[in-house]
Design a protein around this motif. Structure first.
Motif, mmCIF file in Angstrom:
data_model
loop_
_atom_site.group_PDB
_atom_site.id
_atom_site.type_symbol
_atom_site.label_atom_id
_atom_site.label_comp_id
_atom_site.label_asym_id
_atom_site.label_seq_id
_atom_site.Cartn_x
_atom_site.Cartn_y
_atom_site.Cartn_z
ATOM 1 N N LEU A 176 -2.914 7.143 9.913
ATOM 2 C CA LEU A 176 -3.634 7.562 8.704
ATOM 3 C C LEU A 176 -3.007 6.923 7.467
ATOM 4 O O LEU A 176 -1.830 6.578 7.441
ATOM 5 N N MET A 177 -3.822 6.817 6.425
ATOM 6 C CA MET A 177 -3.327 6.371 5.120
ATOM 7 C C MET A 177 -3.612 7.462 4.097
ATOM 8 O O MET A 177 -4.616 8.186 4.206
ATOM 9 N N GLY A 178 -2.727 7.608 3.092
ATOM 10 C CA GLY A 178 -2.984 8.550 2.016
ATOM 11 C C GLY A 178 -4.274 8.194 1.300
ATOM 12 O O GLY A 178 -4.519 7.029 0.967
ATOM 13 N N GLU A 179 -5.120 9.197 1.044
ATOM 14 C CA GLU A 179 -6.422 8.950 0.411
ATOM 15 C C GLU A 179 -6.440 9.362 -1.059
ATOM 16 O O GLU A 179 -7.034 8.674 -1.891
ATOM 17 N N ILE A 213 5.038 2.563 -4.854
ATOM 18 C CA ILE A 213 5.791 3.344 -3.871
ATOM 19 C C ILE A 213 5.124 3.170 -2.512
ATOM 20 O O ILE A 213 3.950 3.534 -2.354
ATOM 21 N N GLN A 214 5.840 2.606 -1.557
ATOM 22 C CA GLN A 214 5.268 2.330 -0.240
ATOM 23 C C GLN A 214 6.187 2.860 0.858
ATOM 24 O O GLN A 214 7.396 2.916 0.698
ATOM 25 N N GLY A 215 5.573 3.228 1.978
ATOM 26 C CA GLY A 215 6.335 3.729 3.119
ATOM 27 C C GLY A 215 5.461 4.642 3.960
ATOM 28 O O GLY A 215 4.241 4.463 4.022
ATOM 29 N N GLY A 266 0.588 6.700 6.075
ATOM 30 C CA GLY A 266 1.048 5.581 5.266
ATOM 31 C C GLY A 266 0.909 5.875 3.771
ATOM 32 O O GLY A 266 -0.082 6.459 3.323
ATOM 33 N N ILE A 267 1.904 5.468 2.967
ATOM 34 C CA ILE A 267 1.913 5.697 1.514
ATOM 35 C C ILE A 267 1.932 4.351 0.801
ATOM 36 O O ILE A 267 2.737 3.476 1.130
#
Length: 785
Positions: free
Chosen positions: A631-634, A716-718, A746-747
């Motif tokens: 999943l990715m942050g929405e 900001i990633q991670g 995922g962020i």
């Protein structure tokens, strides 16, 4: 011209350029959509055509009578037989061997716009499809006397994998079966298709049916002793166009080629079993061919591959393989087509072994998938495509090979004088938990106890291990006639090979015979695997599908076994053999709590059952499924110091209940989340329903807080790992199950602009989008356990 007029001109030109760019973008998108649609259509067409490869080995390839019997009188008695019956006793047999080929009748007509060269090439292809590439006829001998207890012969897979060529054998050479049973090689013949000679006889202007592609075979190759009837030495083995036409249902339906074998035992004084084995190779599937001996061809993109009369190109097949690899991660570790096609020399053998192992691993992993049947079909499809485009591999397709044998029992005339006679009639195989019982035939019967029959079991060192007692089966025995008896070994024997030594004495005359006895351990080849499977796989709503192969392997026919399934000590189902298949319908329904499985062997002489395997297990409620990996942050809100993330796309699937009432799920719980984003920790997390109530779809929300004095990147990633747990309860019997899985979110968030970016599969980053139009969540995949 004034400045205002110039500005208007520039503005009009600017609009024209923008409109032209929009047209180009729209046309490009439409072209991409058309290409994708075309690729999908190509995939469907090729999958449909290749689906006929799933049909197994095509055992219909060779068809003939499976066994026969010949009685050979002594040479001195031949004149008496002719005087009594008016002609000599027929001591030879003729067999017709039908080998399946491709019916090319409907493909003969020249296609519209097809050049003469193209048509000639297609005719040459059809010639190969419509005929048998080669057919080998091999003869072996065993001194066994009973047609029902013929020693086992090595299977075709063993012969093929060990590169055994019977044309190199010499007469009298021994070829052992899978359990060491000796077969003596008598002779072999081979018919090889001469394509050039056959093509030269074809008239392209008069072709109308498969029968017009009549074959020519090269001069017959022979090794060993001849087995032709006397006076028929030139007619031992040949192709018959007449019988081929007689076998065709109509003049426009020819799916077989007929061959004729004339056989006579080479030794009139030697009783036993002759095995007439036939092995064919056809061209129902024509893949990329090998150029010459020891050299492998390259797969040109335009090379044509035949599946029956349907033609595909290597380019089409590679496109299908590439799409399959892209869609199914189970194929990630399987070598690509280019690796197989471009590998040369000895390395190719290793590469093919790696390929076969990787395919087997992929199928095994796919068995746990919800759509296992469809996924395994796609993996098998990739395997077939690979072997079609790899030079020289299409000859190994089961559809191109077949083998068959005829067992001919040869008996010699018995002396007319009253000599003792004894012969074993049944198969001598049993298990360690059964006293061996078998049937014999003896004669001539003498009244008053004149027949003294005894027997004993000895090991390979000759030591006596057990004794045998005999009782007549028939009542009211006829003097001087043969009669049947039951022999019973007086004790159970350990696993191993033994000899049965029988003695029949009448007055001063005695006959001794020796036969083999094989005793197998009472159990399965894979006891631990069967026990583990039943301990883990018995869950509500599932069908039991399993092979419980005994220690005897294929030596004892499956018809002598039964698999008995009992539920809660009451409901019972008996299945012939030791395989429980989908068609047997052994379903674990909600009303059952326990399932017991027993595999038994039925002793043929007594009809008694002996248990080889038993297992009693509780039927469990399987675990719920949590889906949401990748999943990715929405939605994002907040600053770099503290911001909230929401991700949708989590689905929780309840297990099957084995009834119409579904399993109830508890409200899922989100555990303490963790992140590896430098300088950040997760301060809170929650999981809520997302969508219609009862849809089992959920979203997670969590808050990320930056540690004091830590430095945050512009973007900001991670990722954040969140454990989720859920309980299930069966609606009728109250059984429960639980699952706890960790999902990854995922962020990618830029607090200064409020935008997020979504990494592509290759690791690159797509263009930013605003929170008002969040990126679409990626497709869900099962969490790896």
């Amino acid at each position: 011209m004034g400045k205002g007029s110039q500005a208007k001109v520039y503005f009009v030109l600017y609009l024209a350029i923008v409109v032209e760019l929009l047209i180009i973008i729209v046309e490009r998108d439409e072209a991409e959509e058309h290409l994708n649609r075309q690729n999908n259509e190509t995939m469907k067409i090729v999958e449909s055509i290749l689906s006929q490869l799933y049909s197994g080995s095509g055992s219909e390839g060779i068809n003939t009578k499976p066994q026969d019997e010949i009685t050979l009188p002594a040479e001195s008695d031949m004149a008496a037989v002719k005087e009594i019956f008016g002609n000599e006793l027929k001591t030879w047999r003729q067999y017709q061997i039908d080998v399946g080929v491709t019916d090319v009748t409907l493909a003969i007509k020249r296609k519209e716009g097809e050049s003469s060269k193209e048509y000639d090439e297609r005719v040459a292809n059809m010639l190969s499809l419509a005929n048998v590439e080669d057919l080998e006829y091999e003869i072996f001998f065993s001194p066994a006397q009973n047609i029902d207890s013929i020693p086992a012969f090595q299977p075709d897979d063993y012969i093929r994998s060990n590169n055994i060529d019977f044309m190199t054998f010499t007469a009298g050479q021994v070829f052992n079966g899978p359990n060491g049973e000796p077969w003596t090689f008598v002779g072999a013949y081979r018919l090889s298709f001469d394509k050039d000679a056959s093509y030269s006889k074809i008239d392209n202007n008069s072709l109308s049916t498969t029968l017009d592609f009549a074959p020519v075979y090269k001069q017959l190759m022979r090794t060993g002793i001849g087995t032709a009837p006397r006076g028929m030495e030139d007619s031992v083995f040949f192709y018959s166009d007449q019988k081929t036409r007689e076998s065709a249902q109509t003049s426009r339906n020819a799916t077989k080629r007929s061959f004729v074998v004339n056989f006579e035992p080479p030794d009139r004084n030697k009783p036993g079993i002759y095995k007439l084995r036939f092995a064919s190779r056809t061209n129902r599937i024509l893949g990329v061919s090998v150029l010459s001996e020891g050299q492998r061809a390259s797969s040109d993109e335009n090379t044509k591959v035949n599946i029956g009369t349907v033609q595909l190109t290597v380019k089409d097949l590679k496109k299908v393989a590439s799409e399959l690899k892209r869609r199914h991660q189970e194929l990630d570790k399987v070598p690509s087509l280019d690796e197989l096609v471009n590998t040369r020399g000895p390395e190719f053998v290793n590469k093919m072994e790696q390929f076969n192992v990787a395919i087997a691993d992929a199928k095994q992993k796919a068995e746990t998938s919800n759509d296992a049947a469809d996924l395994i079909g796609k993996i098998r499809l990739y395997e077939y495509v690979a072997k079609l485009v790899t030079p020289g591999q299409s000859v190994n397709f089961d559809q191109n090979r077949s083998n068959f044998d005829i067992n001919v029992r040869v008996q010699t005339a018995k002396p007319s004088t009253a000599q003792p006679y004894v012969s074993v009639l049944t198969d001598n195989r049993c298990f360690t938990n059964a006293k061996h019982v078998f049937e014999i035939e003896a004669g001539p019967y003498k009244t008053g106890g004149g027949n003294r029959i005894s027997g004993r079991i000895v090991n390979e060192g000759g030591a006596t291990m057990a004794n045998i007692t005999f009782e007549p089966i028939d009542q009211g025995l006829t003097p001087n006639a043969k009669y049947r008896l039951i022999g019973t070994v007086d004790r159970e024997l350990p696993e191993g090979k033994y000899k049965m030594r029988l003695e029949h004495q009448i007055s001063s005359k005695t006959v001794d015979i020796e036969d083999s006895l094989q005793v197998y351990t009472a159990g399965l080849l894979d006891d631990k695997g069967a026990t583990s499977y039943l301990g883990n796989a018995l869950s509500y709503g599932r069908n039991i599908i399993r092979s419980f192969i005994p220690k005897s392997g294929n030596d004892i026919p499956a018809s002598q076994f039964k698999t008995i399934v009992t539920f809660d000590g009451g409901s019972r189902k008996e299945i012939n053999g030791y395989n429980i298949t989908q068609g047997d319908g052994v379903t674990l329904n909600a009303e059952y709590n326990n399932c017991e499985i027993n595999v038994v062997w039925i002793q043929q002489a007594t009809n008694k059952s002996f248990t080889l395997f038993t297992s009693n297990n509780e039927i469990k409620l399987s675990k719920p499924g949590i889906y949401g990996d990748g999943l990715m942050g929405e939605r994002y809100s907040g600053s770099a110091n503290k911001f909230t993330v929401t991700a949708s796309g989590i689905e929780i699937v309840p297990p099957k209940s084995g009834s119409k009432t579904p399993v109830a799920l508890s409200k899922p719980q989100a555990g303490n989340a963790k992140t590896e984003i430098q300088g950040y920790t997760v301060s809170s997390q929650s999981i809520e329903e997302d969508g219609e109530p009862g849809s089992n779809k959920y979203r997670v929300t969590f808050e990320l807080v930056k540690a004091p004095n830590s430095k945050a990147d512009k973007t900001i990633q991670g990722s954040v790992e969140i454990p989720i747990s859920v309980d299930a309860r069966h609606p009728s019997n109250g059984k429960t199950s639980s699952v706890s899985e960790t999902i990854s979110v995922g962020i990618s968030y830029t607090p200064s602009t409020g935008t997020k970016t979504t990494p592509t599969r290759s690791g690159t980053t797509a263009k930013p989008t605003t929170p008002k139009a969040p990126a679409k969540a990626p497709a869900k995949a099962p969490v790896k356990k």
